[in-house]
Design a protein around this motif. Structure first.
Motif, PDB file in Angstrom:
ATOM      1  N   SER A 527       0.856  -1.184   0.000  1.00 53.38           N
ATOM      2  CA  SER A 527       0.000   0.000   0.000  1.00 53.38           C
ATOM      3  C   SER A 527       0.888   1.228   0.000  1.00 53.38           C
ATOM      4  O   SER A 527       2.015   1.193   0.496  1.00 53.38           O
ATOM      5  CB  SER A 527      -0.913   0.000   1.225  1.00 53.38           C
ATOM      6  OG  SER A 527      -1.666   1.201   1.268  1.00 53.38           O
ATOM      7  N   ARG A 543      -4.531  -0.972   4.735  1.00 52.32           N
ATOM      8  CA  ARG A 543      -4.677  -1.398   3.332  1.00 52.32           C
ATOM      9  C   ARG A 543      -3.677  -2.501   2.970  1.00 52.32           C
ATOM     10  O   ARG A 543      -3.996  -3.420   2.209  1.00 52.32           O
ATOM     11  CB  ARG A 543      -4.491  -0.178   2.416  1.00 52.32           C
ATOM     12  CG  ARG A 543      -5.615   0.843   2.513  1.00 52.32           C
ATOM     13  CD  ARG A 543      -5.571   1.818   1.353  1.00 52.32           C
ATOM     14  NE  ARG A 543      -4.347   2.588   1.314  1.00 52.32           N
ATOM     15  CZ  ARG A 543      -4.176   3.749   1.925  1.00 52.32           C
ATOM     16  NH1 ARG A 543      -5.182   4.276   2.626  1.00 52.32           N
ATOM     17  NH2 ARG A 543      -3.036   4.406   1.844  1.00 52.32           N
ATOM     18  N   ARG A 561      -1.554  -5.511  -4.246  1.00 52.26           N
ATOM     19  CA  ARG A 561      -1.485  -4.082  -3.897  1.00 52.26           C
ATOM     20  C   ARG A 561      -2.895  -3.534  -3.733  1.00 52.26           C
ATOM     21  O   ARG A 561      -3.791  -3.892  -4.485  1.00 52.26           O
ATOM     22  CB  ARG A 561      -0.736  -3.326  -4.996  1.00 52.26           C
ATOM     23  CG  ARG A 561      -0.736  -1.807  -4.826  1.00 52.26           C
ATOM     24  CD  ARG A 561      -0.120  -1.152  -6.045  1.00 52.26           C
ATOM     25  NE  ARG A 561      -0.289   0.293  -6.054  1.00 52.26           N
ATOM     26  CZ  ARG A 561      -0.094   1.059  -7.105  1.00 52.26           C
ATOM     27  NH1 ARG A 561       0.297   0.517  -8.254  1.00 52.26           N
ATOM     28  NH2 ARG A 561      -0.285   2.363  -7.027  1.00 52.26           N
ATOM     29  N   GLN A 562      -3.052  -2.659  -2.740  1.00 52.30           N
ATOM     30  CA  GLN A 562      -4.341  -2.003  -2.532  1.00 52.30           C
ATOM     31  C   GLN A 562      -4.099  -0.554  -2.148  1.00 52.30           C
ATOM     32  O   GLN A 562      -3.370  -0.277  -1.201  1.00 52.30           O
ATOM     33  CB  GLN A 562      -5.133  -2.712  -1.418  1.00 52.30           C
ATOM     34  CG  GLN A 562      -6.524  -2.135  -1.247  1.00 52.30           C
ATOM     35  CD  GLN A 562      -7.331  -2.921  -0.238  1.00 52.30           C
ATOM     36  OE1 GLN A 562      -7.654  -2.414   0.808  1.00 52.30           O
ATOM     37  NE2 GLN A 562      -7.641  -4.164  -0.567  1.00 52.30           N
ATOM     38  N   ASP A 563      -4.678   0.388  -2.902  1.00 55.65           N
ATOM     39  CA  ASP A 563      -4.525   1.826  -2.638  1.00 55.65           C
ATOM     40  C   ASP A 563      -5.895   2.456  -2.416  1.00 55.65           C
ATOM     41  O   ASP A 563      -6.913   1.890  -2.773  1.00 55.65           O
ATOM     42  CB  ASP A 563      -3.817   2.505  -3.815  1.00 55.65           C
ATOM     43  CG  ASP A 563      -2.345   2.079  -3.877  1.00 55.65           C
ATOM     44  OD1 ASP A 563      -1.748   1.883  -2.801  1.00 55.65           O
ATOM     45  OD2 ASP A 563      -1.827   1.919  -4.986  1.00 55.65           O
TER      46      ASP A 563
END
Length: 563
Positions: A527, A543, A561-563
């Motif tokens: 993140s 996140r 991945r997490q944004d």
């Protein structure tokens, strides 16, 4: 007229008695006062050290409680709980994995909105209605941490505590909401065996703390004992031990308190547990105590040494006075003037060696030698004070290092990570530079421990820590948050570069064999800092944890991945 008989005592004897008695009394008083001052200082240091123990215990307990309620909230927010239904096999597998992450979680279950248990680890209480249980009612209002209490429904289904006493648990519960509609679906509950606190306190009280017989107690908001040394509270409850009345309404300073288990007082320090979350202020008290005989041992020893030194100095002064009493009326003034000059100028050479007679010569010579010794003793005492100060500084530095470092891997722990990460976060926000975080979790770590033993598991953790330090930049901040979970803060790194770094690390981990174990894999979540993050570090970690759970759910040995 009858003449009075001549005095029995000579002038020399009288002067020796008066001057010797005065010198002996003065030396003992001075040494006693100096010893008392040093005793008070050492007692204060003992109290300060005990306060540090209580503070460290409170921080450790607060961090563990924070981590547990955070896990409950993260699990409650996971769509995996409700996508296939609360009673689905996938939910059972998810709960089982969560229990493997922390073996002290003796029961993890989910209920529907009416309190019917839909799924649970080991199938315990499946189908039971728990709507009347306090933890379920509290969870309907939000995340909740309970006080320590007996496991009523599970008491006959689970083993007793490691101490042999009935099983006691702490509940970590949170409501389950459907993320797309906001509809409340039920409650997730985690019952944690209270024995985990004993492990944490035993790990804290090692080395000097254990040698000095320091111990830690925990009392709830009502003053009821919920933890005692060794985890067994029954002996203390049988004595009627509650939160000491002497500590109620007093300043949080260490003080002498009489406890129920013995008549002699203990040096006692109390600290109120900081709330583990905004919704949960447990009101617990962390109390550290130490027997007065060990806490004040050094202080009492110093006082007796000072009294002994004063007595020896007094006897020596009386003997010198008797030897040098002759011609004292003619020579003392000159010697006193010379001594005053030495006191103001430290010019030892100005002391005269008088030769009017042998006794005066010996007196002047002895005064010169004593002055040399006193000045040398003063210099030595100042050097000892300087060395002691350095030792205390080193001890404080070691305590700070222990408080911020994971003892197994040598990496930063959560506290040390957060301290350094806040600096990097402030720099990134101020300069507008990118900042990313990567969470990494070893796949099937419990299987490694079960198959190869805990020593092999420790070897895996240390090997992975060495690999991370070797592969990452010096500016990157690496930490072990607990268990098999590692966190890396990547300054000047955007989300794409952080994801590439994660893929590269996972490939290196998979390709690097570990003695006794062989090849392992890991999963990672990535993140980056976003402009709308209200609490930058917490939001990034949340996140990244969500991305890590996604990597676990989608097959492991991958980075998401997490944004």
């Amino acid at each position: 007229m009858v003449e009075p008989p001549p005095p029995i005592r000579s002038l020399r004897t009288q002067i020796a008695l008066v001057f010797g008695s005065f010198s002996a009394a003065l030396a003992m008083v001075v040494c006693f006062l100096a010893g008392e001052v040093l005793k008070i200082r050492l007692q204060h240091q003992a109290g300060t050290a005990l306060g540090i123990v209580a503070h460290n215990a409170g921080n450790l307990l607060q961090q563990d409680l924070q981590q547990q309620i955070r896990r409950a909230q993260v699990l409650a927010s996971s769509p995996e709980l409700w996508e296939e239904g609360l009673d689905s096999p996938s939910v059972a597998q998810l709960l089982q994995r969560m229990q493997h992450l922390n073996p002290y979680n003796v029961w993890i279950g989910v209920t529907d909105i009416d309190g019917q248990v839909q799924n649970a680890t080991g199938g315990l209480l499946l189908g039971t209605n728990v709507s009347e249980r306090p933890w379920f009612q509290e969870a309907l209002r939000g995340p909740y941490i309970s006080d320590v209490h007996p496991a009523k429904l599970l008491q006959n289904l689970l083993p007793r505590s490691a101490t042999g006493e009935p099983l006691r648990v702490v509940d970590f519960v949170a409501p389950i909401y459907q993320s797309d509609s906001g509809k409340r679906l039920g409650v997730i509950g985690i019952h944690a065996n209270w024995d985990w606190v004993q492990v944490a306190m035993d790990r804290l009280l090692q080395g000097p703390a254990k040698y000095s017989q320091q111990s830690i107690f925990i009392f709830d908001r009502a003053g009821t004992l919920i933890y005692a040394p060794g985890g067994a509270i029954a002996p203390y409850l049988a004595l009627g031990q509650a939160y000491p009345k002497a500590l109620v309404g007093t300043a949080p300073q260490p003080q002498l308190v009489t406890w129920k288990d013995r008549p002699q007082p203990y040096l006692t320090a109390a600290l109120r547990l900081q709330p583990p979350s905004d919704e949960n202020d447990l009101g617990w008290w962390i109390v550290a105590r130490q027997p007065i005989e060990t806490a004040y041992a050094d202080a009492n020893r110093v006082l007796w040494m000072a009294l002994g030194l004063g007595l020896v100095a007094g006897l020596f002064a009386a003997w010198i006075a008797w030897r040098l009493a002759r011609h004292v009326s003619n020579d003392l003034k000159q010697l006193a003037q010379a001594a005053t000059h030495v006191q103001t100028t430290h010019d030892i050479d100005s002391l005269p060696l008088l030769h009017s007679n042998r006794e005066v010569f010996q007196l002047s010579q002895a005064l010169s030698e004593m002055t040399h010794k006193l000045l040398r003793a003063n210099e030595e005492m100042q050097e000892q004070v300087r060395i002691r100060t350095l030792e205390l500084q080193q001890a404080n530095a070691e305590l700070e290092c222990q408080a911020s470092t994971d003892p197994l891997t040598g990496l930063l722990n959560r506290r040390g990570f957060e301290t350094q990460a806040q600096v990097a976060l402030a720099l990134a926000i101020r300069s507008g530079r990118p900042l990313s975080v990567l969470t990494l979790d070893i796949d099937f770590f419990k299987h490694i421990n079960d198959q190869f033993g805990h020593d092999a598991g420790d070897l895996v953790l240390t090997s992975l820590a060495h690999l991370l330090r070797k592969r990452l930049r010096q500016a990157d901040i690496v930490a072990r948050f607990g268990g098999e979970e590692f966190v890396v803060l990547l300054p000047d790194t955007d989300g794409e570069d952080a994801l590439r770094t994660g893929h590269s690390l996972l490939q290196t981990i998979e390709e690097t064999p570990i003695p006794q174990v062989g090849h392992i894999t890991a999963s990672a979540g990535v993140s980056s800092l976003q402009a709308g993050d209200a609490d930058g570090l917490t939001d990034m970690l949340r996140r990244a944890d969500d991305a890590l759970y996604q990597a676990k759910r989608t097959g492991r040995n991958r980075a998401c991945r997490q944004d």
